[in-house]
Design a protein around this motif. Structure first.
Motif, PDB file in Angstrom:
ATOM      1  N   THR A  43       6.896  75.828 -76.245  1.00  0.00           N
ATOM      2  CA  THR A  43       7.824  76.242 -75.504  1.00  0.00           C
ATOM      3  C   THR A  43       8.042  76.226 -74.148  1.00  0.00           C
ATOM      4  OG1 THR A  43       8.927  78.339 -75.738  1.00  0.00           O
ATOM      5  CG2 THR A  43       6.775  78.579 -75.635  1.00  0.00           C
ATOM      6  N   TYR A  44       8.131  76.628 -73.256  1.00  0.00           N
ATOM      7  CA  TYR A  44       8.531  76.489 -71.811  1.00  0.00           C
ATOM      8  C   TYR A  44       8.954  78.672 -71.962  1.00  0.00           C
ATOM      9  CZ  TYR A  44       7.554  72.105 -72.106  1.00  0.00           C
ATOM     10  OH  TYR A  44       7.372  70.352 -72.320  1.00  0.00           O
ATOM     11  N   GLY A  45       8.398  78.759 -69.802  1.00  0.00           N
ATOM     12  CA  GLY A  45       9.065  80.160 -69.738  1.00  0.00           C
ATOM     13  C   GLY A  45       7.572  80.936 -68.445  1.00  0.00           C
TER      14      GLY A  45
ATOM     15  N   PHE B 245       6.942  84.412 -68.089  1.00  0.00           N
ATOM     16  CA  PHE B 245       5.872  84.938 -69.098  1.00  0.00           C
ATOM     17  C   PHE B 245       5.947  86.060 -68.157  1.00  0.00           C
ATOM     18  CE2 PHE B 245       6.993  83.467 -73.420  1.00  0.00           C
ATOM     19  CZ  PHE B 245       6.888  81.885 -73.310  1.00  0.00           C
TER      20      PHE B 245
ATOM     21  N   HIS C 201       8.553  88.658 -75.198  1.00  0.00           N
ATOM     22  CA  HIS C 201       7.989  87.351 -75.720  1.00  0.00           C
ATOM     23  C   HIS C 201       6.735  87.553 -76.980  1.00  0.00           C
ATOM     24  CE1 HIS C 201       7.606  88.057 -70.750  1.00  0.00           C
ATOM     25  NE2 HIS C 201       8.999  87.455 -70.945  1.00  0.00           N
TER      26      HIS C 201
ATOM     27  N   PHE D 134       7.468  75.932 -59.055  1.00  0.00           N
ATOM     28  CA  PHE D 134       8.218  75.883 -59.753  1.00  0.00           C
ATOM     29  C   PHE D 134       9.739  76.907 -60.322  1.00  0.00           C
ATOM     30  CE2 PHE D 134      11.037  74.136 -62.633  1.00  0.00           C
ATOM     31  CZ  PHE D 134      11.679  74.567 -64.200  1.00  0.00           C
TER      32      PHE D 134
ATOM     33  N   GLU E  59       4.126  74.466 -65.970  1.00  0.00           N
ATOM     34  CA  GLU E  59       5.402  73.811 -66.145  1.00  0.00           C
ATOM     35  C   GLU E  59       5.820  73.788 -64.499  1.00  0.00           C
ATOM     36  OE1 GLU E  59       8.990  76.211 -66.839  1.00  0.00           O
ATOM     37  OE2 GLU E  59       9.651  74.501 -67.497  1.00  0.00           O
TER      38      GLU E  59
ATOM     39  N   TRP F  98      11.658  70.551 -63.909  1.00  0.00           N
ATOM     40  CA  TRP F  98      12.676  70.944 -65.554  1.00  0.00           C
ATOM     41  C   TRP F  98      12.472  69.941 -65.809  1.00  0.00           C
ATOM     42  CZ3 TRP F  98      15.209  74.836 -66.185  1.00  0.00           C
ATOM     43  CH2 TRP F  98      15.147  76.327 -65.619  1.00  0.00           C
TER      44      TRP F  98
ATOM     45  N   MET G 163      13.356  77.743 -78.141  1.00  0.00           N
ATOM     46  CA  MET G 163      13.381  78.231 -76.812  1.00  0.00           C
ATOM     47  C   MET G 163      14.406  79.734 -77.455  1.00  0.00           C
ATOM     48  SD  MET G 163      11.816  77.442 -73.925  1.00  0.00           S
ATOM     49  CE  MET G 163      12.792  78.470 -72.730  1.00  0.00           C
TER      50      MET G 163
ATOM     51  N   THR H  55      15.155  89.224 -77.733  1.00  0.00           N
ATOM     52  CA  THR H  55      14.873  90.220 -78.120  1.00  0.00           C
ATOM     53  C   THR H  55      15.545  91.344 -77.660  1.00  0.00           C
ATOM     54  OG1 THR H  55      12.254  89.822 -78.405  1.00  0.00           O
ATOM     55  CG2 THR H  55      13.096  92.338 -78.575  1.00  0.00           C
TER      56      THR H  55
ATOM     57  N   ILE I 123      15.208  94.397 -73.965  1.00  0.00           N
ATOM     58  CA  ILE I 123      14.596  93.694 -72.936  1.00  0.00           C
ATOM     59  C   ILE I 123      14.344  92.751 -71.589  1.00  0.00           C
ATOM     60  CG2 ILE I 123      12.873  92.873 -74.767  1.00  0.00           C
ATOM     61  CD1 ILE I 123      10.796  95.854 -72.011  1.00  0.00           C
TER      62      ILE I 123
HETATM   63  N1  C2G Z   1      13.118  86.263 -73.949  1.00  0.00           N
HETATM   64  C1  C2G Z   1      13.471  86.437 -75.263  1.00  0.00           C
HETATM   65  N2  C2G Z   1      13.309  87.705 -75.758  1.00  0.00           N
HETATM   66  C2  C2G Z   1      13.863  88.262 -74.087  1.00  0.00           C
HETATM   67  C3  C2G Z   1      13.442  87.351 -73.269  1.00  0.00           C
HETATM   68  C4  C2G Z   1      12.704  86.811 -73.275  1.00  0.00           C
HETATM   69  O1  C2G Z   1      12.964  85.850 -76.516  1.00  0.00           O
HETATM   70  N3  C2G Z   1      13.820  89.871 -74.578  1.00  0.00           N
HETATM   71  C5  C2G Z   1      12.205  84.262 -74.443  1.00  0.00           C
HETATM   72  C6  C2G Z   1      13.084  83.725 -73.130  1.00  0.00           C
HETATM   73  O2  C2G Z   1      14.103  83.484 -74.158  1.00  0.00           O
HETATM   74  C7  C2G Z   1      11.830  82.194 -73.164  1.00  0.00           C
HETATM   75  C8  C2G Z   1      10.617  83.348 -73.476  1.00  0.00           C
HETATM   76  O3  C2G Z   1      11.272  84.159 -74.179  1.00  0.00           O
HETATM   77  O4  C2G Z   1      12.289  81.593 -74.243  1.00  0.00           O
HETATM   78  C9  C2G Z   1      10.139  83.284 -72.178  1.00  0.00           C
HETATM   79  O5  C2G Z   1      11.067  83.704 -71.328  1.00  0.00           O
HETATM   80  P1  C2G Z   1      11.063  83.998 -69.528  1.00  0.00           P
HETATM   81  O6  C2G Z   1       9.886  84.173 -68.944  1.00  0.00           O
HETATM   82  O7  C2G Z   1      12.656  84.713 -68.736  1.00  0.00           O
HETATM   83  O8  C2G Z   1      11.421  81.827 -69.246  1.00  0.00           O
HETATM   84  P2  C2G Z   1      12.648  81.512 -68.532  1.00  0.00           P
HETATM   85  O9  C2G Z   1      13.233  82.184 -67.309  1.00  0.00           O
HETATM   86  O10 C2G Z   1      13.747  81.374 -69.640  1.00  0.00           O
HETATM   87  O11 C2G Z   1      11.844  80.474 -68.425  1.00  0.00           O
HETATM   88  O12 C2G Z   1      12.272  75.385 -68.984  1.00  0.00           O
HETATM   89  C10 C2G Z   1      12.509  76.816 -68.931  1.00  0.00           C
HETATM   90  C11 C2G Z   1      12.162  77.496 -68.499  1.00  0.00           C
HETATM   91  O13 C2G Z   1      10.895  77.710 -67.596  1.00  0.00           O
HETATM   92  C12 C2G Z   1      12.725  78.825 -68.853  1.00  0.00           C
END
Ligand code: C2G
Length: 135
Positions: free
Chosen positions: A6-8, A10, A17, A40, A71, A74, A91, A116, A119
């Motif tokens: 998974t990517y993000g 965080f 998260h 990035f 990461e 893209w 994701m 979620t 939040i």
């Molecule tokens: N997430 C979630 N519920 C939330 C907030 C975030 O399930 N209330 C999930 C997002 O869908 C994602 C992960 O937590 O799968 C990380 O979220 P972010 O840190 O906001 O990452 P993002 O900006 O979406 O970057 O290449 C992909 C990108 O790096 C994703």
């Protein structure tokens, strides 16, 4: 061994998260997290509160996470999938249907899980900023 990625970003680690990482890990045996570097993030138009090094430390302390990789762009996901023998890419469903991910279905099983509600990192920042302005 079934490997998940998974990517993000965080940033300002929160229960949204935790929930995605927990559910991602439950889909396999080993979870790799592609953590957005600070560089990035600026490409994504994001400025994280915590620098990459601290966001990495926090993720490595999470019991669901087995490995954290940077990461940086893209385009690296196909290479990541091959290099780390990934079976499933997970994701939050805020990414479902995105061109950033659709093409990957040739290389990996794509799973989007419900995010979620109520939040987000930006919500936390906004509310803290507002509280400060009220004082
Ligand atoms: N997430 C979630 N519920 C939330 C907030 C975030 O399930 N209330 C999930 C997002 O869908 C994602 C992960 O937590 O799968 C990380 O979220 P972010 O840190 O906001 O990452 P993002 O900006 O979406 O970057 O290449 C992909 C990108 O790096 C994703």
């Amino acid at each position: 061994m079934k490997k998940i990625i998974t990517y993000g970003t965080f940033d300002l680690f929160h229960v949204g998260h935790v929930n995605i990482l927990k559910r991602a890990k439950e889909l396999g045996d080993y979870l790799v997290v592609g953590l957005s570097t600070d560089e990035f993030n600026s490409l994504k138009g994001k400025q994280s509160y915590y620098p990459y090094s601290e966001r990495k430390l926090i993720l490595e302390a999470i019991k669901y996470v087995d490995e954290v990789i940077p990461e940086e762009n893209w385009e690296q996901k196909v290479d990541d999938i091959k290099k780390h023998n990934i079976d499933v890419l997970v994701m939050g469903d805020d990414w479902e249907g995105s061109d950033r991910f659709n093409y990957l279905k040739e290389y990996v099983e794509l799973i989007f899980l419900p995010i979620t509600e109520n939040i987000s990192t930006s919500k936390i920042k906004y509310e803290l900023q507002n509280d400060k302005n009220k004082k």
